[in-house]
Scaffold this active site. Structure first.
Site, PDB file in Angstrom:
ATOM      1  N   HIS A 103      32.253 -39.037  47.309  1.00 55.01           N
ATOM      2  CA  HIS A 103      32.569 -37.503  47.703  1.00 55.01           C
ATOM      3  C   HIS A 103      31.581 -36.540  47.722  1.00 55.01           C
ATOM      4  CE1 HIS A 103      34.763 -33.952  47.642  1.00 55.01           C
ATOM      5  NE2 HIS A 103      35.927 -34.382  47.061  1.00 55.01           N
ATOM      6  N   GLU A 155      32.483 -37.371  52.977  1.00 56.00           N
ATOM      7  CA  GLU A 155      32.626 -38.322  52.051  1.00 56.00           C
ATOM      8  C   GLU A 155      32.785 -39.902  52.598  1.00 56.00           C
ATOM      9  OE1 GLU A 155      36.266 -36.745  50.021  1.00 56.00           O
ATOM     10  OE2 GLU A 155      35.611 -34.627  50.640  1.00 56.00           O
TER      11      GLU A 155
HETATM   12  O1  LIG Z   1      39.376 -30.954  43.402  1.00 53.34           O
HETATM   13  P1  LIG Z   1      39.161 -32.139  43.612  1.00 53.34           P
HETATM   14  O2  LIG Z   1      39.986 -33.123  42.916  1.00 53.34           O
HETATM   15  O3  LIG Z   1      37.535 -32.665  43.363  1.00 53.34           O
HETATM   16  O4  LIG Z   1      39.143 -32.567  45.072  1.00 53.34           O
HETATM   17  C1  LIG Z   1      38.363 -32.006  46.166  1.00 53.34           C
HETATM   18  C2  LIG Z   1      38.870 -32.388  47.353  1.00 53.34           C
HETATM   19  O5  LIG Z   1      38.639 -33.611  47.682  1.00 53.34           O
HETATM   20  C3  LIG Z   1      38.841 -34.222  48.827  1.00 53.34           C
HETATM   21  O6  LIG Z   1      37.930 -33.599  49.959  1.00 53.34           O
HETATM   22  C4  LIG Z   1      40.236 -33.913  49.537  1.00 53.34           C
HETATM   23  O7  LIG Z   1      40.262 -34.272  50.773  1.00 53.34           O
HETATM   24  C5  LIG Z   1      40.689 -32.415  49.276  1.00 53.34           C
HETATM   25  O8  LIG Z   1      42.070 -32.201  49.627  1.00 53.34           O
HETATM   26  C6  LIG Z   1      40.325 -32.029  47.848  1.00 53.34           C
HETATM   27  O9  LIG Z   1      40.825 -30.710  47.648  1.00 53.34           O
END
Ligand SMILES: O=P(O)(O)OC[C@H]1O[C@H](O)[C@H](O)[C@@H](O)[C@@H]1O
Length: 295
Positions: A164, A267
């Site tokens: 990510h 990601e």
């Molecule tokens: O806040 P986190 O759990 O680290 O996730 C952060 C982000 O991750 C990914 O990119 C998902 O597609 C998003 O929907 C999410 O908000």
């Protein structure tokens, strides 16, 4: 034993390592095998330098390369085959448990570091499968990140996962992503509607998308900084692209209100139909090589 290329550093509560090679530097936390800085020689940082990121035990770090595993994002949104792997009455945290687990340093060799997350006997709490993880970090002219899942058990295991990555950009409103033209994507910020990308991707609003059948190479073109971040993936046919924009950024206590302007998540993933099915004894490697190149 650590070579002179590796040094231990502490970031608040977390034990971390610094890897150096020919003027380039990478920082990685033991918690989550989480790369949180990549600084090529004589260049701007490639990873978003989030000064609000917190380095606390049990909490994900909001920058760098969180390892999402063995499910991606909101658990309930995963394919049934991925959800069926979990056996727990407790709420499932977003992005799985690997990103806050304590990994083990298993090898250091010049500019390569290997970390592992070995499944305990009976598997992980709430996820009873004998799947071991190995993370290889190799720093040369690029940063090469490889995450291998190895099923040592006797049952077939299905996972979704992502590296990510949070990249630093001059201003997300002025950069473009090359390599997506003509691809279908799921717009999760618009009710999970399926849409088709036309031309270069640029950013004008909150963006949270899953691109399908993505090619091995994507580029972030950043003309203001005169650079292109080139991402070359392996073992991945899906890519998540995320920027929280104004309102969602304000809701995060580990991001400045205007922090969204200088970051872009691309990601490298195995999600939805690209989930990984691991037969007993099988391994799968998902990786990304990150290069800092002139425009
Ligand atoms: O806040 P986190 O759990 O680290 O996730 C952060 C982000 O991750 C990914 O990119 C998902 O597609 C998003 O929907 C999410 O908000």
């Amino acid at each position: 034993m650590p070579t002179p290329h590796l040094e231990t550093v502490k970031m608040d509560e977390l034990d971390c390592w610094r890897i150096r090679h020919n003027g380039a530097e990478v920082l990685v936390a033991q918690q989550g095998a989480h790369v949180f800085s990549y600084q090529p020689a004589d260049a701007k940082p490639v990873i978003w330098p989030n000064d609000k990121a917190v380095f606390k035990q049990g909490k994900g770090i909001r920058t760098g390369v969180p390892v999402c595993w063995p499910w991606f994002g909101v658990f309930e949104r995963n394919p049934q085959s991925v959800k069926a792997m979990r056996q727990s009455d407790q709420p499932a945290g977003a992005h799985g448990f690997a990103r806050t687990a304590i990994w083990t340093l298993v090898g250091v060799q010049d500019n390569r570091v290997e970390l592992a997350l070995i499944a305990p006997a009976g598997g992980f709490p709430g996820w009873p499968h004998q799947v071991d993880l190995n993370m290889s970090l190799l720093l040369d002219e690029q940063l090469h990140i490889r995450l291998t899942s190895h099923n040592r058990g006797t049952d077939t295991v299905t996972i979704s996962q992502a590296l990510h990555s949070y990249f630093a950009v001059s201003d997300v409103r002025n950069v473009q992503v090359e390599g997506l033209d003509g691809l279908d994507y799921i717009d999760t910020a618009d009710g999970w509607a399926t849409k088709k990308q036309s031309g270069l991707l640029h950013f004008t609003a909150e963006t949270d998308r899953i691109y399908l059948d993505t090619p091995a190479q994507l580029n972030i073109v950043d003309k203001d900084w005169q650079r292109r971040i080139q991402l070359t993936s392996e073992g991945s046919k899906s890519t998540v692209i995320w920027n929280p924009w104004t309102e969602r950024a304000k809701a995060f206590d580990d991001m400045a209100d205007d922090g969204w302007q200088g970051m872009l998540c691309i990601e490298t993933a195995n999600v939805l139909d690209d989930a990984v099915v691991l037969a007993p004894g099988a391994s799968h490697t998902m990786g990304v090589s990150i290069a800092n190149l002139p425009v």
